[in-house]
Design a protein around this motif. Structure first.
Motif, short mmCIF file in Angstrom:
data_model
loop_
_atom_site.label_atom_id
_atom_site.label_comp_id
_atom_site.label_asym_id
_atom_site.label_seq_id
_atom_site.Cartn_x
_atom_site.Cartn_y
_atom_site.Cartn_z
N LEU A 635 0.87 -1.18 0.00
CA LEU A 635 0.00 0.00 0.00
C LEU A 635 0.90 1.22 0.00
N GLY A 636 0.54 2.21 -0.79
CA GLY A 636 1.33 3.43 -0.81
C GLY A 636 0.43 4.64 -0.69
N ALA A 637 0.91 5.68 -0.01
CA ALA A 637 0.12 6.91 0.08
C ALA A 637 1.08 8.08 0.22
N THR A 638 0.72 9.19 -0.39
CA THR A 638 1.55 10.39 -0.23
C THR A 638 0.66 11.55 0.19
N GLY A 639 1.29 12.51 0.86
CA GLY A 639 0.57 13.71 1.30
C GLY A 639 -0.65 13.36 2.12
N GLU A 640 -1.76 14.03 1.82
CA GLU A 640 -3.00 13.77 2.59
C GLU A 640 -3.51 12.36 2.39
N VAL A 642 -2.19 9.71 3.06
CA VAL A 642 -1.88 8.90 4.25
C VAL A 642 -3.08 8.87 5.20
N GLU A 643 -3.86 9.97 5.19
CA GLU A 643 -5.01 10.04 6.10
C GLU A 643 -6.03 8.92 5.81
N LEU A 644 -6.14 8.51 4.57
CA LEU A 644 -7.09 7.42 4.26
C LEU A 644 -6.60 6.11 4.90
N LEU A 645 -5.29 5.89 4.84
CA LEU A 645 -4.76 4.67 5.48
C LEU A 645 -5.03 4.72 6.98
N LYS A 646 -4.88 5.90 7.55
CA LYS A 646 -5.14 6.02 8.99
C LYS A 646 -6.61 5.73 9.28
N GLN A 654 3.38 2.13 11.09
CA GLN A 654 3.88 3.49 11.26
C GLN A 654 3.72 4.27 9.96
N PHE A 655 3.21 5.48 10.11
CA PHE A 655 2.99 6.31 8.92
C PHE A 655 3.89 7.54 8.98
N ALA A 656 4.29 7.99 7.82
CA ALA A 656 4.99 9.28 7.76
C ALA A 656 3.98 10.38 8.04
N GLY A 657 4.44 11.47 8.54
CA GLY A 657 3.52 12.58 8.75
C GLY A 657 3.96 13.46 9.89
N LYS A 658 3.09 14.36 10.29
CA LYS A 658 3.40 15.31 11.36
C LYS A 658 3.10 14.65 12.69
N GLU A 659 4.12 14.53 13.54
CA GLU A 659 3.86 13.96 14.85
C GLU A 659 3.41 15.08 15.80
N SER A 660 4.06 16.22 15.66
CA SER A 660 3.65 17.41 16.42
C SER A 660 3.92 18.62 15.53
N PRO A 666 9.64 11.23 8.67
CA PRO A 666 9.93 11.12 7.24
C PRO A 666 9.33 9.86 6.61
N LEU A 667 9.64 9.67 5.35
CA LEU A 667 9.18 8.51 4.57
C LEU A 667 9.31 7.23 5.39
N ILE A 668 8.21 6.47 5.40
CA ILE A 668 8.24 5.22 6.16
C ILE A 668 7.80 4.09 5.27
N SER A 669 8.52 3.00 5.36
CA SER A 669 8.06 1.79 4.69
C SER A 669 7.95 0.73 5.76
N ASP A 670 6.74 0.49 6.20
CA ASP A 670 6.54 -0.45 7.31
C ASP A 670 5.69 -1.60 6.83
N LYS A 671 6.24 -2.79 6.82
CA LYS A 671 5.52 -4.00 6.40
C LYS A 671 4.82 -3.80 5.06
N GLY A 672 5.50 -3.17 4.14
CA GLY A 672 4.92 -3.00 2.80
C GLY A 672 3.94 -1.85 2.70
N VAL A 673 3.79 -1.06 3.79
CA VAL A 673 2.95 0.14 3.73
C VAL A 673 3.90 1.34 3.62
N VAL A 674 3.88 1.98 2.46
CA VAL A 674 4.89 3.01 2.19
C VAL A 674 4.21 4.37 2.17
N THR A 675 4.68 5.28 3.03
CA THR A 675 4.03 6.58 3.11
C THR A 675 5.06 7.71 3.09
#
Ligand code: HDE
Length: 709
Positions: A635-640, A642-646, A654-660, A666-675
């Motif tokens: 699964l891959g998602a970029t920008g907003e 990623v919100e659909l995956l969430k 783990q998703f890339a994105g704003k933690e605070s 930064p870019l994360i590839s976790d178990k084939g989920v790339v964001t």
């Protein structure tokens, strides 16, 4: 001279472009009306003299021929074969000598059990039959995608097929082994044990005919021009690697697109993605015949590649779809007895029976002894003999004599010497009493079943256990379920315990198992060196989008996928055009109702605020993501996006994105989920996503059973 084009040219003589101006009868008489039958008065009965009406209906009434008793559902393709180097040392077969020669082939892939109209993605063995149109005559390599078979002797074939086909009283179930009669047969025949392990593995669910191996199964012989024979086993390996579906997916595809494998093969060839397979042989010297702890004539045994390595000797390319399914794919007739000089048989008792059965079945299926004249079956080598009559004869032989020897026809055609290309059967020395028995080593039913089990990766083992739960769980008779558990206790005690857990019968009282500890990694799809995990060529990627999608995201990802040889489809709620956040538009390829995640290898969600807000409200979009996640697809998602995956509640990812406010992950590839979220990471996204797709599946996600699919 036979070359790549020879078969095509031969078929051209029989092709007809149907766009003729006038409709005619089969006698060539122009028809004046084909919509209204000839009647005695406007409201009167139809007249017998309406020859066009009678011919049209009679032809229609006779338009079906019997389907194959097994392998009824198939798909064919034309292509060519080329050897890498002369095989003169081993065989005199001419098509295996000259690396510059392209020998035309026709291949038919099939499922075994289902009827002609059944679904492609059922759990089953797949047929992989190849007809080589060589200058020495037709050579048929009639193989399967599993290297062994259920039974050791052809005399058991009718019993096996009767047991696995739908049950006698109600013709249920279609194209499935999951029923009482089949598992009753299994439990009554421990020689099945090894084959059952393969059939319950991922091998029985190929992602594509282009991504499965092929095997000649039986032991054959190569014979060189000096008459020296060696035992051989034949192999095909796809250049795209060996990949499978998962069971839940396979079942859903059977409803969403029952033609999944057929369509895949057809479309790949139409798009120029020609399937390619390397041809390999395991070669065994005659003096090594008794060197193994199995009998090399036993078709329920592999020759482990660690003991007898495969020599890869050539490549087959499938590059042309048939013009007409019935004329070619349905009427093609394969027969393991169709060999050419340089290839001979062994005494494998399954093969011996096959040598009889195929011609016999074709006599009824193709209605008579002249089916070799059907264009797809015609050899490129000339035919000359005294067999001239029978149903549907098309050739007009001239001359008086149809016997040999003769004096009225110059004593021709005459037999050829071996030097002239005559087929000389291998002079094997055979001795023995007439007896109904098999050699002692045939009785070892469990060692290679255990070898197979030992060789599986953990996910593959899990799939086998789940397959037992499905298949045996569907058996009504508890005694049969118990008998199966007890039978597999002879293979591996822990396996038997695991099977028992799912099928409502007690585990064996005493834990058993074969003592074999050896592994043969190449029998595992995951561990096999024959699989390939570094290409995304021909994979299908779903891009889920709505109005307001980020056009830059989509075009970048599409470009990267296409550069790798993959195909992307835009999927949305409705077909038509989508508008991007920056004003561009893009055409939707499929709507949610016309497709599903199970028909894709990976899913990508682009950014765009409005896009994702819309997708988050669509159950179908969330389901698409969930299902692909559960089937372990990238699964891959970029920008907003990623919100659909969430929103799909994917656990422990783990998703890339704003933690605070000031911390961006930064870019994360976790178990084939790339964001990727930041612009910088997006440039690295394509490579990371492509790598995840090339891996095919990410099994570490399988434990996430809480995700609905
Ligand atoms: Fe076949 N098999 N088979 N089989 N088989 C047929 O021939 C048979 C076996 C295989 O796409 C039939 O024309 C016997 C092994 C393929 O047209 C029939 C035995 C392997 C195809 C027949 C076997 C195969 C067939 C039905 C046990 C893998 C489809 C229609 C002794 C090496 C070819 C037909 C196509 C088709 C008999 C076992 C492969 C009835 C008696 C082992 C790929 O003749």
């Amino acid at each position: 001279m036979v070359d790549e084009k020879s078969k095509d040219e031969q078929l051209e003589m029989f092709r007809e472009d149907p766009e003729r101006e006038f409709l005619t009868t089969n006698q060539g008489v122009r028809v004046i009306n084909t919509d209204i039958s000839l009647k005695a008065g406007e409201r009167g009965p139809t007249l017998l003299e309406d020859f066009h009406f009678r011919e049209k209906l009679t032809h229609f009434d006779h338009e079906r021929i019997p389907e194959r008793v097994v392998h009824a559902r198939g798909s064919g393709a034309h292509g060519y074969f080329q050897v890498y180097e002369p095989m003169t040392e081993y065989t005199s077969a001419k098509f295996l000598q000259d690396p510059n020669k392209k020998t035309p082939v026709f291949v038919r892939f099939s499922t075994v059990v289902g009827f002609r109209g059944s679904a492609d993605t059922v759990r089953d063995v797949r047929g992989f039959a190849t007809k080589f149109y060589t200058e020495d005559g037709n050579y048929d390599l009639v193989g399967n995608n599993i290297p062994i078979f259920f039974i050791q002797d052809a005399i058991k074939f009718p019993d096996l097929v009767h047991a696995i086909k739908p049950e006698q009283d109600n013709q249920i179930p279609q194209a499935s082994a999951a029923h009482d009669t089949f598992w009753d047969f299994v439990a009554c025949h421990p020689e099945n044990a090894h084959m059952i392990m393969w059939v319950l593995s991922d091998r029985a669910l190929p992602r594509s005919y282009r991504m499965m191996q092929g095997f000649g199964v039986n032991t054959f012989r190569f014979v060189n021009s000096e008459g020296k024979g060696r035992f051989v086993k034949f192999h095909w390996r796809p250049l795209l690697g060996i990949h499978s579906l998962v069971w839940d997916e396979a079942q859903k595809i059977a409803g969403k697109d029952p033609d999944f494998n057929r369509r895949d093969l057809w479309e790949a060839i139409e798009m120029g993605d020609f399937p390619e397979y390397e041809f390999g042989v395991q070669i065994l010297e005659e003096e090594d015949e008794f060197k193994f702890d199995f009998d090399i004539l036993d078709p329920t045994k592999i020759w482990p590649e660690e003991d007898v390595p495969i020599k890869w000797i050539g490549k087959m390319t499938l590059n042309r779809n048939p013009d007409n399914f019935f004329a070619e794919t349905e009427q093609v007739a394969f027969c393991p007895a169709n060999v050419v000089p340089g290839i001979d048989f062994s005494n494998d008792p399954l093969l011996q029976g096959r040598l009889f059965s195929y011609l016999d079945t074709q006599l009824i299926r193709l209605a008579g002894p002249n089916f070799h004249e059907i264009p797809i079956n015609r050899p490129l080598a000339p035919i000359a003999n005294n067999q001239r009559e029978g149903y549907h004869r098309t050739k007009i032989n001239k001359g008086k004599a149809s016997y040999f020897p003769n004096t009225v026809g110059e004593n021709l055609p005459r037999p050829a010497s071996a030097e002239e290309g005559g087929y000389a059967h291998y002079m094997e020395k055979v001795e023995g009493k007439i007896i109904r028995a098999r050699s002692e080593k045939f009785k070892d039913f469990y060692s290679q079943a255990k070898l197979f089990w030992n060789s599986m990766s953990e996910p593959e083992k899990k799939h086998i256990i789940e397959a037992f739960h499905f298949e045996v769980g569907k058996v009504n008779d508890k005694n049969i379920r118990k008998a199966v558990v007890d039978m597999f206790n002879n293979v591996d005690g822990d396996l038997a315990i695991e099977i028992a857990k799912g099928v409502g019968v007690p585990a064996p009282e005493k834990k058993g198992g074969s003592p074999v500890t050896k592994e043969s990694p190449n029998v595992s799809q995951e561990r096999s060196e024959h699989t390939v995990k570094n290409t995304i060529k021909t994979r299908r990627i779903a891009i889920i989008a709505a109005n307001g999608y980020n056009h830059n995201d989509v075009s970048q990802v599409m470009q990267a996928l296409e550069a790798g040889g993959a195909k992307a489809h835009i999927i949305s709620k409705h077909q038509g055009m989508l508008k991007s956040s920056s004003g561009e538009s893009i055409e939707v390829d499929k709507s949610y109702v016309t497709t599903a995640s199970v028909l894709y290898d990976a899913v990508y969600i682009p950014g765009g605020k409005e896009n994702v807000e819309t997708l988050k409200m669509q159950g179908d979009a969330i389901h698409f993501v969930n299902e692909a996640f559960r089937h372990c697809k990238p699964l891959g998602a970029t920008g907003e996006g990623v919100e659909l995956l969430k929103a799909a509640n994917l656990p422990d990812i783990q998703f890339a994105g704003k933690e605070s406010a000031d911390k961006e992950i930064p870019l994360i590839s976790d178990k084939g989920v790339v964001t990727a979220v930041s612009a910088e990471d997006r440039s690295a996204f394509n490579e990371s996503f492509t790598t995840a797709i090339a891996k095919h599946r990410h099994w570490d996600r399988e434990k996430k059973e809480q995700v609905p699919a």
